[in-house]
Write an enzyme that holds these catalytic residues in place. Structure first.
Site, PDB file in Angstrom:
ATOM      1  N   THR A   1     -46.732  74.028  33.827  1.00 49.28           N
ATOM      2  CA  THR A   1     -47.700  75.093  34.086  1.00 49.28           C
ATOM      3  C   THR A   1     -48.666  74.751  35.211  1.00 49.28           C
ATOM      4  OG1 THR A   1     -49.305  74.248  32.479  1.00 49.28           O
ATOM      5  CG2 THR A   1     -47.617  75.774  31.652  1.00 49.28           C
ATOM      6  N   ASP A   2     -49.340  75.790  35.675  1.00 47.86           N
ATOM      7  CA  ASP A   2     -50.425  75.588  36.628  1.00 47.86           C
ATOM      8  C   ASP A   2     -51.725  75.474  35.834  1.00 47.86           C
ATOM      9  OD1 ASP A   2     -51.137  78.191  35.870  1.00 47.86           O
ATOM     10  OD2 ASP A   2     -50.363  79.097  37.719  1.00 47.86           O
ATOM     11  N   LEU A   3     -52.843  75.503  36.511  1.00 45.18           N
ATOM     12  CA  LEU A   3     -54.136  75.314  35.832  1.00 45.18           C
ATOM     13  C   LEU A   3     -54.470  76.411  34.831  1.00 45.18           C
ATOM     14  CD1 LEU A   3     -56.287  73.996  38.802  1.00 45.18           C
ATOM     15  CD2 LEU A   3     -55.406  72.705  36.864  1.00 45.18           C
ATOM     16  N   SER A   4     -53.825  77.560  34.963  1.00 44.22           N
ATOM     17  CA  SER A   4     -54.123  78.660  34.045  1.00 44.22           C
ATOM     18  C   SER A   4     -53.193  78.682  32.831  1.00 44.22           C
ATOM     19  CB  SER A   4     -54.039  79.997  34.789  1.00 44.22           C
ATOM     20  OG  SER A   4     -52.711  80.235  35.215  1.00 44.22           O
TER      21      SER A   4
ATOM     22  N   ILE B   1     -49.928  79.032  32.950  1.00 46.14           N
ATOM     23  CA  ILE B   1     -48.760  79.873  33.242  1.00 46.14           C
ATOM     24  C   ILE B   1     -47.720  79.017  33.959  1.00 46.14           C
ATOM     25  CG2 ILE B   1     -47.959  81.813  34.649  1.00 46.14           C
ATOM     26  CD1 ILE B   1     -50.621  83.185  34.055  1.00 46.14           C
TER      27      ILE B   1
END
Length: 159
Positions: A29-32, A34
């Site tokens: 995932t990325d920082l969010s 997702i």
């Protein structure tokens, strides 16, 4: 007494479809939270590799034997909805065309564990060509096209 981990569970054929389960980990995932867009391609690649292995298409032996290897020559992907941290995913792969030196595989990634209730997150279509060690297209090894055709026709293979 030490409990042994359960055996590795590969994907499986369900008729003409190959089903492969995956889970979204933090590293995907990325920082969010997702899934990063390129990681959907990783899930699809793992599912295709598992499908070939179950069908008896030994990519490693072909490479080590100097016959060649697969290379993706065309890819189309549509992102519909994001996968998120800890989601259970199901990658469904279907062989849609078989040629002498290539194969076309359609793939969908669903959130959930079955095709009836899962939400489609991503659809893709991959064309893979078999290449000689020099990088030129060449016919698939003997019997591989027959195995892909059998997959298209819904014939099953043992795990």
């Amino acid at each position: 007494m030490v409990n042994a981990p359960p055996p590795f569970l590969p994907g499986a054929f369900v008729g003409a479809e190959h089903h492969f389960r995956a889970r979204v980990y933090f590293e995907d995932t990325d920082l969010s939270g997702i899934v990063y867009h390129a990681n959907y391609l990783r899930y699809m690649e793992r599912a295709r590799s598992d499908m070939l292995r179950i069908a008896g298409i030994n990519q490693r032996a072909a490479m080590e034997g100097g016959e060649g290897s697969w290379a993706v020559t065309d890819l189309a992907i549509k992102y519909r909805s994001p996968a998120r941290l800890d989601d259970d995913l199901l990658v469904v792969s279907t062989v849609t065309a078989v040629r002498g030196a290539s194969v076309v595989i359609s793939q969908s990634i669903l959130r959930g564990t079955d095709t009836l209730s899962g939400e489609t997150l991503t659809d893709g279509q991959v064309t893979a060509a078999f290449l000689s060690p020099a990088g030129r297209p060449r016919r698939q090894p003997a019997g591989w096209a027959d195995r892909f055709t059998a997959i298209m026709n819904g014939e099953t293979f043992p795990c």
